[in-house]
Scaffold this motif. Sequence first.
Motif, mmCIF file in Angstrom:
data_model
loop_
_atom_site.group_PDB
_atom_site.id
_atom_site.type_symbol
_atom_site.label_atom_id
_atom_site.label_comp_id
_atom_site.label_asym_id
_atom_site.label_seq_id
_atom_site.Cartn_x
_atom_site.Cartn_y
_atom_site.Cartn_z
ATOM 1 N N THR A 142 0.850 -1.192 0.000
ATOM 2 C CA THR A 142 0.000 0.000 0.000
ATOM 3 C C THR A 142 0.883 1.237 0.000
ATOM 4 O OG1 THR A 142 -0.154 0.046 2.413
ATOM 5 C CG2 THR A 142 -1.869 -1.175 1.224
ATOM 6 N N PHE A 143 0.380 2.331 -0.567
ATOM 7 C CA PHE A 143 1.171 3.545 -0.678
ATOM 8 C C PHE A 143 0.235 4.734 -0.845
ATOM 9 C CE2 PHE A 143 0.976 1.114 -4.634
ATOM 10 C CZ PHE A 143 0.286 1.986 -5.463
ATOM 11 N N VAL A 144 0.772 5.933 -0.639
ATOM 12 C CA VAL A 144 0.006 7.156 -0.874
ATOM 13 C C VAL A 144 0.740 7.996 -1.910
ATOM 14 C CG1 VAL A 144 -1.128 7.264 1.373
ATOM 15 C CG2 VAL A 144 1.116 8.337 1.078
ATOM 16 N N ALA A 145 -0.025 8.781 -2.651
ATOM 17 C CA ALA A 145 0.546 9.670 -3.660
ATOM 18 C C ALA A 145 -0.015 11.063 -3.474
ATOM 19 C CB ALA A 145 0.237 9.152 -5.066
ATOM 20 N N PHE A 146 0.845 12.049 -3.600
ATOM 21 C CA PHE A 146 0.451 13.450 -3.490
ATOM 22 C C PHE A 146 0.142 14.021 -4.873
ATOM 23 C CE2 PHE A 146 1.997 17.954 -2.289
ATOM 24 C CZ PHE A 146 0.733 18.312 -1.862
ATOM 25 N N ASN A 147 0.967 13.671 -5.861
ATOM 26 C CA ASN A 147 0.768 14.147 -7.234
ATOM 27 C C ASN A 147 0.049 13.127 -8.101
ATOM 28 O OD1 ASN A 147 1.737 16.742 -7.216
ATOM 29 N ND2 ASN A 147 3.651 16.294 -8.263
ATOM 30 N N ASP A 148 0.677 11.954 -8.261
ATOM 31 C CA ASP A 148 0.106 11.020 -9.217
ATOM 32 C C ASP A 148 0.633 9.602 -9.062
ATOM 33 O OD1 ASP A 148 2.707 11.081 -10.492
ATOM 34 O OD2 ASP A 148 2.090 12.846 -11.597
ATOM 35 N N ILE A 149 -0.128 8.677 -9.628
ATOM 36 C CA ILE A 149 0.283 7.296 -9.808
ATOM 37 C C ILE A 149 0.297 7.042 -11.309
ATOM 38 C CG2 ILE A 149 -0.338 4.869 -9.432
ATOM 39 C CD1 ILE A 149 -1.731 5.817 -6.835
ATOM 40 N N VAL A 150 1.434 6.601 -11.823
ATOM 41 C CA VAL A 150 1.581 6.367 -13.256
ATOM 42 C C VAL A 150 1.718 4.865 -13.503
ATOM 43 C CG1 VAL A 150 2.971 6.800 -15.316
ATOM 44 C CG2 VAL A 150 2.684 8.605 -13.586
ATOM 45 N N THR A 185 -3.788 18.484 -7.199
ATOM 46 C CA THR A 185 -2.469 19.091 -6.997
ATOM 47 C C THR A 185 -1.514 18.656 -8.096
ATOM 48 O OG1 THR A 185 -2.733 19.231 -4.589
ATOM 49 C CG2 THR A 185 -0.490 19.238 -5.438
ATOM 50 N N GLY A 186 -1.561 17.375 -8.469
ATOM 51 C CA GLY A 186 -0.667 16.852 -9.490
ATOM 52 C C GLY A 186 -1.107 17.140 -10.909
ATOM 53 N N VAL A 243 5.038 5.944 -8.306
ATOM 54 C CA VAL A 243 4.296 6.762 -7.346
ATOM 55 C C VAL A 243 5.045 8.076 -7.109
ATOM 56 C CG1 VAL A 243 3.268 6.850 -5.038
ATOM 57 C CG2 VAL A 243 3.461 4.650 -6.248
ATOM 58 N N ASP A 244 4.435 9.171 -7.538
ATOM 59 C CA ASP A 244 5.015 10.502 -7.372
ATOM 60 C C ASP A 244 6.427 10.610 -7.945
ATOM 61 O OD1 ASP A 244 2.863 11.835 -6.297
ATOM 62 O OD2 ASP A 244 3.398 11.401 -4.217
ATOM 63 N N GLY A 245 6.726 9.795 -8.948
ATOM 64 C CA GLY A 245 8.047 9.836 -9.554
ATOM 65 C C GLY A 245 9.154 9.355 -8.641
ATOM 66 N N GLN A 246 8.807 8.748 -7.489
ATOM 67 C CA GLN A 246 9.813 8.412 -6.478
ATOM 68 C C GLN A 246 9.877 6.921 -6.140
ATOM 69 O OE1 GLN A 246 8.751 11.068 -3.251
ATOM 70 N NE2 GLN A 246 9.662 12.835 -4.259
#
Length: 288
Positions: A142-150, A185-186, A243-246
């Motif tokens: 599981t994870f959270v994203a502030f901008n985006d999930i690609v 936001t993203g 996830v958020d480019g990270q």
Amino acid sequence: MKLNKNLELLSSTNKAGIILRPSSPELEEVFDNIKSIFEKNNIEVFLEDNSANMINQKGLSLDELCSKVDFLVSVGGDGTLLSVVRKSFNYNKPVLGINLGTLGFLTDISMDELENFLHDFKNDNYKIDNRMMIKGAINLNTFVAFNDIVISRKSISSMIKIDAKIDNKHFNSYYGDGVIISTPTGSTAYNLSVGGPIVYPLTEAFIITPIAPHSLTQRPLVMPADFEIEFTITDAQGAVVIVDGQDIYEVEENETIKIKISNQNAKMIHRCQRNYFEVLNEKLRWGN
């Protein structure tokens, strides 16, 4: 958007946790300057340990830092702030962004403005934006994203097939380079670069934007955030989820990525005078 979201203020503004842009030891002098300005405004400063090690000072672990301070301060640019928000998300700490470069979409306080802002801040003349976060799951991850999930293809030489459901009902099949699931936001990040819409950041909505779709009928979709979305990889080569480019996850054929709104928001500290549309105008050079 609920109008009372901007009426939230901190109960205490006496302790700040500073996190510096990584791999930037040249920020030692900047940190000393920030510390001096904060202390002049009766705000005690604590430094996160990775940042502290970078500039040869003493610091606290992120756990210790978040349990000790009233708010966090990201020093760098939008990328640094994005990382700080995600790492500190479970602690529910508001984040102030100090921008060391050009005007950012997220970081709007420059070093030249910091002293005046902190004077206003200590007199409750500021606002806290509550920004929607995405919660995702792939099997047990599981994870959270502030901008985006690609969701993207693994191989540059082939396209990817993705089936999509909304609340368990099939609504689309994507065939192309991938799909971006963005927060408002993203919307000004990767989503914008592939032709997706800009959505006001305090809106609660998903933006689903295909990346280089094979069919010209595939268009970006903006939808309310109270749906749950599922994307199933139907391509034998699988896919990667970024996830958020990270953070990157590999997904195999027939595996599903489940996405929904997080029950907790990211909290951003801003000047009362900040105007999102002026930021858009300046960043995107509208009218030039």
